[in-house]
Design a protein around this motif. Structure first.
Motif, mmCIF file in Angstrom:
data_model
loop_
_atom_site.group_PDB
_atom_site.id
_atom_site.type_symbol
_atom_site.label_atom_id
_atom_site.label_comp_id
_atom_site.label_asym_id
_atom_site.label_seq_id
_atom_site.Cartn_x
_atom_site.Cartn_y
_atom_site.Cartn_z
ATOM 1 N N LEU A 1 0.830 -1.207 0.000
ATOM 2 C CA LEU A 1 0.000 0.000 0.000
ATOM 3 C C LEU A 1 0.866 1.260 0.000
ATOM 4 N N ASP A 2 1.819 1.330 0.906
ATOM 5 C CA ASP A 2 2.677 2.517 0.975
ATOM 6 C C ASP A 2 3.535 2.646 -0.274
ATOM 7 N N CYS A 3 3.987 1.541 -0.830
ATOM 8 C CA CYS A 3 4.756 1.579 -2.066
ATOM 9 C C CYS A 3 3.905 2.162 -3.196
ATOM 10 N N LEU A 4 2.672 1.679 -3.330
ATOM 11 C CA LEU A 4 1.788 2.171 -4.390
ATOM 12 C C LEU A 4 1.499 3.660 -4.234
ATOM 13 N N ARG A 5 1.153 4.066 -3.030
ATOM 14 C CA ARG A 5 0.744 5.451 -2.802
ATOM 15 C C ARG A 5 1.929 6.414 -2.779
ATOM 16 N N GLU A 6 2.973 6.077 -2.037
ATOM 17 C CA GLU A 6 4.058 7.025 -1.788
ATOM 18 C C GLU A 6 5.182 6.955 -2.815
ATOM 19 N N ARG A 7 5.466 5.769 -3.325
ATOM 20 C CA ARG A 7 6.570 5.639 -4.290
ATOM 21 C C ARG A 7 6.092 5.756 -5.730
ATOM 22 N N LEU A 8 4.879 5.239 -6.019
ATOM 23 C CA LEU A 8 4.400 5.223 -7.397
ATOM 24 C C LEU A 8 3.305 6.242 -7.674
ATOM 25 N N GLY A 9 2.829 6.935 -6.638
ATOM 26 C CA GLY A 9 1.825 7.979 -6.821
ATOM 27 C C GLY A 9 0.446 7.473 -7.194
ATOM 28 N N LEU A 10 0.162 6.207 -6.926
ATOM 29 C CA LEU A 10 -1.144 5.623 -7.223
ATOM 30 C C LEU A 10 -2.019 5.713 -5.975
ATOM 31 N N THR A 11 -2.702 6.829 -5.838
ATOM 32 C CA THR A 11 -3.436 7.121 -4.607
ATOM 33 C C THR A 11 -4.887 6.657 -4.627
ATOM 34 N N GLY A 12 -5.293 5.940 -5.668
ATOM 35 C CA GLY A 12 -6.650 5.407 -5.697
ATOM 36 C C GLY A 12 -6.863 4.329 -4.654
ATOM 37 N N THR A 13 -5.817 3.594 -4.334
ATOM 38 C CA THR A 13 -5.883 2.582 -3.279
ATOM 39 C C THR A 13 -5.825 3.320 -1.949
ATOM 40 N N LYS A 14 -6.801 3.094 -1.104
ATOM 41 C CA LYS A 14 -6.943 3.877 0.129
ATOM 42 C C LYS A 14 -6.391 3.156 1.354
ATOM 43 N N LYS A 15 -5.886 3.964 2.269
ATOM 44 C CA LYS A 15 -5.451 3.453 3.565
ATOM 45 C C LYS A 15 -6.593 3.711 4.539
ATOM 46 N N GLY A 16 -7.244 2.644 4.955
ATOM 47 C CA GLY A 16 -8.358 2.769 5.887
ATOM 48 C C GLY A 16 -7.885 2.501 7.296
ATOM 49 N N CYS A 17 -7.884 1.240 7.678
ATOM 50 C CA CYS A 17 -7.534 0.861 9.044
ATOM 51 C C CYS A 17 -6.042 0.577 9.209
ATOM 52 N N ASP A 18 -5.348 0.254 8.121
ATOM 53 C CA ASP A 18 -3.937 -0.130 8.130
ATOM 54 C C ASP A 18 -3.692 -1.383 8.983
ATOM 55 N N GLN A 19 -4.742 -2.216 9.130
ATOM 56 C CA GLN A 19 -4.648 -3.443 9.920
ATOM 57 C C GLN A 19 -5.293 -4.633 9.218
ATOM 58 N N GLY A 20 -5.712 -4.467 7.970
ATOM 59 C CA GLY A 20 -6.325 -5.562 7.231
ATOM 60 C C GLY A 20 -7.758 -5.861 7.583
ATOM 61 N N ALA A 21 -8.429 -4.949 8.272
ATOM 62 C CA ALA A 21 -9.787 -5.220 8.728
ATOM 63 C C ALA A 21 -10.873 -4.623 7.842
ATOM 64 N N CYS A 22 -10.546 -3.606 7.005
ATOM 65 C CA CYS A 22 -11.617 -2.895 6.299
ATOM 66 C C CYS A 22 -11.679 -3.162 4.800
ATOM 67 N N GLY A 23 -10.578 -3.552 4.170
ATOM 68 C CA GLY A 23 -10.579 -3.853 2.746
ATOM 69 C C GLY A 23 -10.460 -2.658 1.827
ATOM 70 N N ALA A 24 -10.333 -1.446 2.364
ATOM 71 C CA ALA A 24 -10.216 -0.257 1.507
ATOM 72 C C ALA A 24 -8.968 -0.304 0.638
ATOM 73 N N CYS A 25 -7.962 -1.049 1.061
ATOM 74 C CA CYS A 25 -6.678 -1.123 0.353
ATOM 75 C C CYS A 25 -6.582 -2.318 -0.587
ATOM 76 N N THR A 26 -7.681 -2.991 -0.865
ATOM 77 C CA THR A 26 -7.654 -4.197 -1.682
ATOM 78 C C THR A 26 -7.153 -3.908 -3.096
ATOM 79 N N VAL A 27 -6.190 -4.712 -3.534
ATOM 80 C CA VAL A 27 -5.680 -4.694 -4.908
ATOM 81 C C VAL A 27 -5.590 -6.143 -5.371
ATOM 82 N N LEU A 28 -5.323 -6.334 -6.650
ATOM 83 C CA LEU A 28 -5.137 -7.677 -7.178
ATOM 84 C C LEU A 28 -3.647 -7.943 -7.307
ATOM 85 N N LEU A 29 -3.210 -9.059 -6.794
ATOM 86 C CA LEU A 29 -1.812 -9.476 -6.845
ATOM 87 C C LEU A 29 -1.788 -10.825 -7.561
#
Length: 168
Positions: free
Chosen positions: A27-55
């Protein structure tokens, strides 16, 4: 600490060679290093799913995924969904069915739906699947169980379920 680690990521079809601290989340790599801010940081604990991406086609909580463990893998974020056939259909269904209110969880919801529909079509059962021999109709109970890892604090669940039904 041993210092930065070289990591190669294919993000939304674009290759990135990075040097990352091993503690950096995807998440931090996508947002801070690559500037892809569409992926959201919600709880930062894996509980909310706001940061879901496909790997590599599987949905993951990017806040819990160390970026260095993704070396050589394909990452798809919400930014690529408009040009992804199923992702574009899900986005249009969200608009038609009012599947969002504030929109904060929407990027994670859409990425999760795309992967969830692939899981369903592949015949993978969920906790409420009645016949484990193969997928039957995609019921509301099945949709809600399969999407349980993505929370919507606004409560737009009826619109989200309706959008999934439309696309499925």
């Amino acid at each position: 600490m041993n210092g930065p680690i070289p990591v190669h990521l294919d993000v939304n079809g674009q290759a990135h060679d990075l040097s990352l601290d091993p503690r950096t989340s995807l998440l931090d790599c996508l947002r801070e290093r690559l500037g892809l801010t569409g992926t959201k940081k919600g709880c930062d604990q894996g509980a909310c799913g706001a940061c879901t991406v496909l790997l590599d086609g599987e949905r993951v909580n990017s806040c819990l995924t160390p970026a260095v463990q993704c070396d050589g893998m394909e990452v798809v974020t919400i930014e690529a969904m408009a040009s992804h056939e199923l992702g574009a259909r899900v986005q249009n269904a969200f608009l038609a069915r009012d599947g969002f209110q504030c929109g904060y969880c929407t990027s994670g919801q859409i990425c999760s739906i795309v992967a969830m529909l692939d899981e369903y079509r592949d015949g993978r059962p969920s906790a409420v699947t009645q016949d484990l021999a193969g997928p039957g109709p995609l019921t509301d109970a099945e949709i809600r169980e399969r999407m349980a890892g993505n929370l919507c604090r606004c409560g737009a669940y009826n619109g989200i379920v309706a959008a999934i039904r439309d696309v499925a």
